[in-house]
Design a protein around this motif. Structure first.
Motif, PDB file in Angstrom:
ATOM      1  N   ARG A 197       0.726  -1.464   0.185  1.00  0.00           N
ATOM      2  CA  ARG A 197      -0.094   0.107   0.226  1.00  0.00           C
ATOM      3  C   ARG A 197       0.918   1.175  -0.153  1.00  0.00           C
ATOM      4  O   ARG A 197       0.562   2.189  -0.738  1.00  0.00           O
ATOM      5  N   VAL A 198       2.050   1.489   0.587  1.00  0.00           N
ATOM      6  CA  VAL A 198       2.381   2.265   0.317  1.00  0.00           C
ATOM      7  C   VAL A 198       3.578   2.176  -0.208  1.00  0.00           C
ATOM      8  O   VAL A 198       3.848   3.679  -1.550  1.00  0.00           O
ATOM      9  N   SER A 248       0.937   3.653  -3.172  1.00  0.00           N
ATOM     10  CA  SER A 248       0.296   4.670  -2.589  1.00  0.00           C
ATOM     11  C   SER A 248       1.113   6.236  -3.328  1.00  0.00           C
ATOM     12  O   SER A 248       1.113   7.325  -3.980  1.00  0.00           O
ATOM     13  N   TRP A 249       2.375   5.328  -3.079  1.00  0.00           N
ATOM     14  CA  TRP A 249       3.589   6.371  -3.406  1.00  0.00           C
ATOM     15  C   TRP A 249       4.103   6.246  -4.879  1.00  0.00           C
ATOM     16  O   TRP A 249       4.282   7.510  -5.252  1.00  0.00           O
ATOM     17  N   ARG A 278       1.768   6.094  -7.250  1.00  0.00           N
ATOM     18  CA  ARG A 278       0.828   6.928  -7.472  1.00  0.00           C
ATOM     19  C   ARG A 278       1.328   8.992  -7.766  1.00  0.00           C
ATOM     20  O   ARG A 278       1.059   9.079  -8.644  1.00  0.00           O
ATOM     21  N   MET A 279       1.108   8.697  -6.409  1.00  0.00           N
ATOM     22  CA  MET A 279       1.697  10.305  -6.346  1.00  0.00           C
ATOM     23  C   MET A 279       3.284  10.890  -6.488  1.00  0.00           C
ATOM     24  O   MET A 279       2.878  11.701  -7.581  1.00  0.00           O
ATOM     25  N   ASN A 301      -1.408  13.136  -2.292  1.00  0.00           N
ATOM     26  CA  ASN A 301      -1.688  13.163  -4.053  1.00  0.00           C
ATOM     27  C   ASN A 301      -3.302  13.771  -4.077  1.00  0.00           C
ATOM     28  O   ASN A 301      -3.485  14.517  -4.452  1.00  0.00           O
ATOM     29  N   GLN A 302      -3.987  13.466  -2.575  1.00  0.00           N
ATOM     30  CA  GLN A 302      -5.395  14.459  -2.599  1.00  0.00           C
ATOM     31  C   GLN A 302      -5.169  16.072  -3.257  1.00  0.00           C
ATOM     32  O   GLN A 302      -6.159  16.613  -3.600  1.00  0.00           O
ATOM     33  N   ALA A 306       0.944   5.417   4.482  1.00  0.00           N
ATOM     34  CA  ALA A 306       0.442   5.858   3.431  1.00  0.00           C
ATOM     35  C   ALA A 306      -0.555   6.614   3.642  1.00  0.00           C
ATOM     36  O   ALA A 306      -0.713   7.446   1.746  1.00  0.00           O
ATOM     37  N   GLY A 307      -0.751   6.294   4.694  1.00  0.00           N
ATOM     38  CA  GLY A 307      -2.704   7.965   4.415  1.00  0.00           C
ATOM     39  C   GLY A 307      -1.271   9.188   4.553  1.00  0.00           C
ATOM     40  O   GLY A 307      -2.303  10.173   3.897  1.00  0.00           O
ATOM     41  N   VAL A 330       1.092   9.570   2.499  1.00  0.00           N
ATOM     42  CA  VAL A 330       0.751   9.454   1.300  1.00  0.00           C
ATOM     43  C   VAL A 330      -0.202  10.194   0.395  1.00  0.00           C
ATOM     44  O   VAL A 330      -0.226  11.322  -1.098  1.00  0.00           O
ATOM     45  N   GLN A 331      -0.753   9.522   0.623  1.00  0.00           N
ATOM     46  CA  GLN A 331      -2.806   9.492  -0.558  1.00  0.00           C
ATOM     47  C   GLN A 331      -3.266  10.697   0.239  1.00  0.00           C
ATOM     48  O   GLN A 331      -3.735  11.787  -0.909  1.00  0.00           O
TER      49      GLN A 331
END
Length: 194
Positions: free
Chosen positions: A35-36, A39-40, A42-43, A171-172, A164-165, A167-168
């Protein structure tokens, strides 16, 4: 195989690690690490797309730079454009806030072990204690003197979820900017030259 001890007393986790464990045991740890990484990824792709959108010599020859490879250089290119290119001035403070957070979560702070991109994405997941919900990462750094610094870093599943949160969230936050710039009107705004 020789029984020669490892160079400089370094213990390597090349021959057995968490990825070799029973999948039912390793799954929670590998899922958290995955997940980390996802998410990384994608960002970072999001950042690349933004750089490609704005970093053009036709917009500003003085700001244009070859597309950066390292993460820190990507941040530097973005900061330069958002700090100095007039059509992006309305996003300047938002980008400063975002890039300061991204620098914080991407780098290691001196000798202190902190959760950062390099450790989480470039370590060997050595083992997992399901009862304690702890993962041991084997992290190596190559030193200027030609030696290797090796260490084992223990992190929890909860720490990975929190990272991960963050990083998310970055991204948002970035998406608020790109949703405006990745439109016809947004691109026309960027094309207003210096």
């Amino acid at each position: 195989m020789s029984n020669t001890p490892p160079v400089n007393g370094v213990e390597f986790a090349f021959y057995h690690s968490l990825v070799d464990d029973d999948p039912s045991h390793a799954a929670p740890a590998l899922e958290a690490l995955g997940r980390v990484a996802a998410s990384w990824s994608r960002m970072e792709h999001h950042l690349d797309a933004l750089i490609i959108q704005i970093n053009k010599p036709v917009h500003s020859e003085s700001l244009y730079a070859e597309h950066p490879v390292s993460f820190s250089k990507k941040i530097d290119v973005l900061k330069s454009w958002f700090n100095r290119y007039p059509p992006l001035a309305s996003y300047r403070e938002d980008m400063r806030y975002l890039t300061s957070r991204l620098k914080f979560i991407s780098k290691e702070n001196g000798s202190k072990v902190v959760l950062n991109r390099n450790i989480l994405l470039h370590s060997i997941p050595a083992s997992f204690d399901g009862t304690r919900r702890e993962i041991v990462l084997h992290h190596m750094m190559f030193l200027p003197d030609g030696n290797i610094r090796s260490r084992h870093i223990t992190i929890t599943l909860e720490q990975l979820a929190a990272y991960a949160g963050i990083v998310q969230m970055c991204n948002q936050y970035l998406s608020y900017i790109t949703r405006e710039l990745f439109t016809r009107e947004g691109y026309e705004k960027i094309q207003k030259r210096e």
